[in-house]
Design an enzyme around this catalytic site. Structure first.
Site, short mmCIF file in Angstrom:
data_model
loop_
_atom_site.label_atom_id
_atom_site.label_comp_id
_atom_site.label_asym_id
_atom_site.label_seq_id
_atom_site.Cartn_x
_atom_site.Cartn_y
_atom_site.Cartn_z
N ASP A 84 0.87 -1.16 0.00
CA ASP A 84 0.00 0.00 0.00
C ASP A 84 0.92 1.22 0.00
OD1 ASP A 84 -2.32 1.62 0.32
OD2 ASP A 84 -1.89 1.75 2.46
N ASP A 128 0.06 4.90 1.26
CA ASP A 128 -0.04 5.80 2.40
C ASP A 128 0.05 5.03 3.71
OD1 ASP A 128 -0.48 7.98 0.66
OD2 ASP A 128 -2.57 7.38 0.46
#
Length: 231
Positions: free
Chosen positions: A8, A10
């Site tokens: 991922d 963030d």
């Protein structure tokens, strides 16, 4: 055996959440005259900017134009992160270690491409370091649906069971598990208990602990396989 690592963006490679919240707060104030709070966005973290913005708009009963308001937010965001957004501890070293081990690498973010590429540029990680870069516009169903991770696996040319996902959000952990992948929670915003309850196989403080987490997953998998054979 783990042959691919999916990140991922963030809260895993960098901590951009304060900046996208700042940009979003500015958008509501400057375009709609409404004062919202950064914490209003927390329930919608990891679901893509469409839901990130529309969820808060619903809370305040504000009618937004998702296309133009999102563009304003992203333009503001890209200005805000200049000189401020940095990679999280261990990120560069872990990516280098994965590349040295010939692991397949992907970014799978619910954000739009402009934010994904803007983040990677700002933190100094070339797109070429990844064999696949998946953004939120490439799938219809966002996390916690598994679609984004399944697409990443297809583009990497590996089976879901060969992938480990590093995620910091509950929706991302749930998506990884639904995809049939290993899920490692990154405790950048949530604690071990919350990430484990969501389904994480293990958690790390940051990516400096990621190699050890992968080694543990592979050891446990071998033990489970041996036990099934002997049983």
């Amino acid at each position: 055996m783990i042959n691919a690592v999916i990140f991922d963006m963030d809260g895993v490679l960098c901590d951009s959440e304060p900046f996208i919240c700042e940009a979003s707060v500015d958008m509501f104030r400057m375009r709609h005259g409404v004062t919202v709070q950064p914490t209003d966005f927390h329930p919608f973290t990891g679901m893509g900017e469409d839901r990130f913005l529309s969820g808060v708009a619903e809370l305040y009963n504000v009618a937004i134009n998702i296309k133009s308001d999102k563009k304003f937010t992203y333009d503001r965001y890209l200005e805000i992160i200049k000189g401020r957004l940095t990679p999280l501890h261990g990120t560069a070293d872990f990516i280098a270690a994965c590349r040295a081990r010939n692991l397949r690498l992907a970014v799978a973010s619910s954000a739009d491409r402009i934010k994904v590429e803007g983040n990677l540029k700002q933190i100094g990680i070339p797109l070429s370091h990844f064999h696949a870069v998946i953004d939120g516009t490439m799938v219809e169903l966002k996390k916690p649906a598994p679609d984004i991770f399944l697409l990443a696996a297809r583009q990497l040319g590996v089976l879901p069971a060969e992938c480990v996902v590093f995620e910091d959000a509950v929706s991302g952990i749930e998506a990884a598990r639904a995809a049939g992948m290993y899920a490692v929670g990154v405790r950048s915003s949530l604690n071990h208990a919350t990430l484990s309850q969501a389904g994480a196989h293990s958690t790390v403080q940051d990516l400096s602990e990621a190699l050890a987490a992968i080694a543990t997953l592979e050891t446990n998998n071998k033990l489970n396989t041996t036990n099934r054979i002997e049983g």
